[in-house]
Enzyme design. Structure first.
Site, PDB file in Angstrom:
ATOM      1  CG  HIS A  14      -1.820   1.197   1.315  1.00 51.31           C
ATOM      2  ND1 HIS A  14      -3.168   1.073   1.550  1.00 51.31           N
ATOM      3  CD2 HIS A  14      -1.599   2.532   1.185  1.00 51.31           C
ATOM      4  CE1 HIS A  14      -3.730   2.264   1.560  1.00 51.31           C
ATOM      5  NE2 HIS A  14      -2.786   3.175   1.337  1.00 51.31           N
ATOM      6  CG  HIS A  16      -0.984   7.193  -1.019  1.00 51.04           C
ATOM      7  ND1 HIS A  16      -2.250   7.301  -1.548  1.00 51.04           N
ATOM      8  CD2 HIS A  16      -1.119   6.553   0.167  1.00 51.04           C
ATOM      9  CE1 HIS A  16      -3.125   6.760  -0.714  1.00 51.04           C
ATOM     10  NE2 HIS A  16      -2.466   6.299   0.337  1.00 51.04           N
ATOM     11  CG  LEU A  17       4.419   5.125  -5.896  1.00 49.04           C
ATOM     12  CD1 LEU A  17       4.818   4.246  -7.089  1.00 49.04           C
ATOM     13  CD2 LEU A  17       5.629   5.364  -4.997  1.00 49.04           C
ATOM     14  NE  ARG A  18       0.576  12.019  -2.285  1.00 50.58           N
ATOM     15  CZ  ARG A  18      -0.428  11.622  -1.515  1.00 50.58           C
ATOM     16  NH1 ARG A  18      -1.417  10.890  -2.007  1.00 50.58           N
ATOM     17  NH2 ARG A  18      -0.455  11.954  -0.238  1.00 50.58           N
ATOM     18  CG  ASN A  42      -5.282   8.544  -3.129  1.00 55.03           C
ATOM     19  OD1 ASN A  42      -4.232   8.035  -3.552  1.00 55.03           O
ATOM     20  ND2 ASN A  42      -5.339   9.182  -1.965  1.00 55.03           N
ATOM     21  CE  LYS A 100      -8.052   2.448  -0.523  1.00 48.69           C
ATOM     22  NZ  LYS A 100      -6.817   2.668   0.175  1.00 48.69           N
ATOM     23  CG  HIS A 137      -9.673   4.485   3.794  1.00 46.34           C
ATOM     24  ND1 HIS A 137      -8.472   5.153   3.866  1.00 46.34           N
ATOM     25  CD2 HIS A 137     -10.419   4.957   4.824  1.00 46.34           C
ATOM     26  CE1 HIS A 137      -8.495   5.998   4.882  1.00 46.34           C
ATOM     27  NE2 HIS A 137      -9.673   5.901   5.476  1.00 46.34           N
ATOM     28  CG  HIS A 175      -4.536   2.314   6.051  1.00 51.34           C
ATOM     29  ND1 HIS A 175      -5.858   2.317   6.420  1.00 51.34           N
ATOM     30  CD2 HIS A 175      -4.483   2.896   4.829  1.00 51.34           C
ATOM     31  CE1 HIS A 175      -6.570   2.881   5.466  1.00 51.34           C
ATOM     32  NE2 HIS A 175      -5.759   3.231   4.480  1.00 51.34           N
ATOM     33  CG  ASP A 248      -1.495   4.914   4.103  1.00 49.97           C
ATOM     34  OD1 ASP A 248      -1.638   5.238   2.908  1.00 49.97           O
ATOM     35  OD2 ASP A 248      -2.259   5.303   5.002  1.00 49.97           O
ATOM     36  CG  HIS A 252       0.135  15.416   1.908  1.00 48.00           C
ATOM     37  ND1 HIS A 252      -0.843  15.694   0.975  1.00 48.00           N
ATOM     38  CD2 HIS A 252      -0.257  14.286   2.527  1.00 48.00           C
ATOM     39  CE1 HIS A 252      -1.787  14.768   1.029  1.00 48.00           C
ATOM     40  NE2 HIS A 252      -1.464  13.894   1.962  1.00 48.00           N
ATOM     41  CB  ALA A 264      -4.782  12.912   6.221  1.00 42.36           C
TER      42      ALA A 264
HETATM   43  O1  DOR Z   1      -3.215   9.684   5.663  1.00 45.56           O
HETATM   44  C1  DOR Z   1      -3.606   9.346   4.570  1.00 45.56           C
HETATM   45  N1  DOR Z   1      -3.136   9.903   3.450  1.00 45.56           N
HETATM   46  N2  DOR Z   1      -4.544   8.408   4.501  1.00 45.56           N
HETATM   47  C2  DOR Z   1      -5.132   8.079   3.350  1.00 45.56           C
HETATM   48  O2  DOR Z   1      -6.003   7.240   3.362  1.00 45.56           O
HETATM   49  C3  DOR Z   1      -4.777   8.786   2.099  1.00 45.56           C
HETATM   50  C4  DOR Z   1      -3.439   9.360   2.175  1.00 45.56           C
HETATM   51  C5  DOR Z   1      -3.166  10.376   1.080  1.00 45.56           C
HETATM   52  O3  DOR Z   1      -3.399  10.050  -0.082  1.00 45.56           O
HETATM   53  O4  DOR Z   1      -2.686  11.465   1.383  1.00 45.56           O
HETATM   54 ZN    ZN Z   2      -3.280   5.103   1.804  1.00 38.80          ZN
END
Ligand code: DOR
Ligand code: ZN
Length: 345
Positions: A14, A16-18, A42, A100, A137, A175, A248, A252, A264
């Site tokens: 899991h 997030h590579l953006r 996402n 997802k 999620h 997570h 996870d 950011h 988050a």
């Molecule tokens: O903390 C988080 N950040 N939880 C998530 O489910 C998404 C993730 C994000 O994409 O920033």
């Molecule tokens: Zn996530």
């Protein structure tokens, strides 16, 4: 005393590579530590089609360092209108590894998510039929439910009924942050598993709120009270094949975290293995680390284990206060701390 640990190369189930500049800045960190990763869809707009997914996978491949052997495993973002035929074709053609489920409004870029699982019933049926994993999620989003209760309420209101309706569906409860989730997954049949992040093994909610508000400890689901952290540590280090690694990691920029309405997400990719290993060492479970990091995930997904290995040495590594990701500062998990193991190149 163990001073060196060589294990099969782990995977991150899991991450997030953006996209865009951030992808260019962070892909190298995941590719250095892991052979494969389940990449979250996402983005804005989210990855909801085969076409968008192939394009995103190509952008990830282009962002990897020269010679990297990393393989992104892609996911389909489910919405109320997802076409079961698209999911089936994406899976059978090898584009989607999993799909997802974001409850609409649960987290970053989840506005287009599912408003009621009844709306994706045909999709879930198709997934169960072809053996495709559903990544979940697990938080309800109703305004009246306290944020610290959202995972436990999700189990009762959404996940348990969903599994009753689709008993054969492979589900990864992602997570997890509560003892309730640990107990649910342990009691469930073999088609239900969970990922555990490094942050939820290291911190409880005090880390976020005691002595000042600490936005870099804020992620979703939020860290809970200490008894939950202890339950997660026990579950992850016990050797159960139902629990495996999923960072996870969710970068950011420092600016968007340190804000009146901070995003988050915890960016843990650069030192994820060192972070997890600190937990396994403290729990006297170094011999179970390979299972958690490299074996249980592939077994659940029905994928081969990696043949290459990595080595971690018992040597201090200091996590920098900030990491420059393609021109933007990002604050990593454990910023400024020293961890006792180092991944050797
Ligand atoms: O903390 C988080 N950040 N939880 C998530 O489910 C998404 C993730 C994000 O994409 O920033
Ligand atoms: Zn996530």
């Amino acid at each position: 005393m163990t001073t060196k640990l060589t294990i099969r190369r782990p995977d991150d189930w899991h991450v997030h590579l953006r996209d865009g500049a951030m992808l260019q800045g962070v892909a190298q960190f995941t590719a250095r530590q892991f052979a494969r990763a389940i990449v979250m869809p996402n983005l804005s707009p989210p990855v909801t089609s085969i076409e968008a997914c192939i394009a995103y996978r190509n952008r990830i491949m282009a962002a990897l360092p020269e010679g990297s052997a990393f393989t992104p495993l892609m996911t389909c973002y489910l919405t109320d209108r997802t076409d079961p035929a698209e999911v089936r074709r994406g899976f059978t053609e090898g584009v989607f590894t999993a799909a997802k489920l974001y409850p609409a409004g649960a987290t970053t870029n989840s506005d287009g998510g599912v408003t009621d699982v009844a709306n994706i019933r045909a999709v879930l049926e198709t997934m169960a039929e072809v053996g495709m994993v559903l990544c979940v999620h697990g938080e309800v989003t109703s305004a009246e439910i306290d944020i610290f209760d959202r995972e436990a309420v999700f189990i009762e209101q959404v996940l348990a009924p969903l599994l009753k309706d689709q008993p054969g569906l492979k589900v990864v409860f992602e997570h997890i942050t509560t003892q309730d989730a640990v107990e649910f997954v342990e009691a469930a049949p073999a088609n239900v598993a969970a990922t555990v992040t490094p942050q939820h093994l290291h911190i409880n909610r005090n880390a976020m709120l005691v002595g000042g508000m600490r936005p870099h400890a804020y992620c979703l689901p939020v860290a809970k009270r200490e008894k939950h952290r202890l339950a997660l540590r026990a579950a992850a280090t016990r050797g159960s094949t139902k629990f495996f690694l999923g960072t996870d990691s969710a970068p950011h920029t420092r600016e968007t975290k340190e804000s009146a309405c901070g995003c988050a997400g915890i960016f843990n990719a650069p030192f994820a293995l060192e972070s997890y290993l600190a937990v396994f060492e403290a729990e006297s479970a170094l011999d179970r680390f390979e299972g958690f990091a490299s074996l249980h995930g592939p077994a659940f997904y029905g994928l081969p284990v990696n043949e290459s290995t990595i080595t971690l040495e018992k040597r201090n590594c200091t996590v920098p206060a900030t990491i420059m990701a393609n021109g933007e500062y990002v604050v990593p998990f454990h910023a400024g701390e020293t961890l006792g193991w180092t991944l050797v190149d």
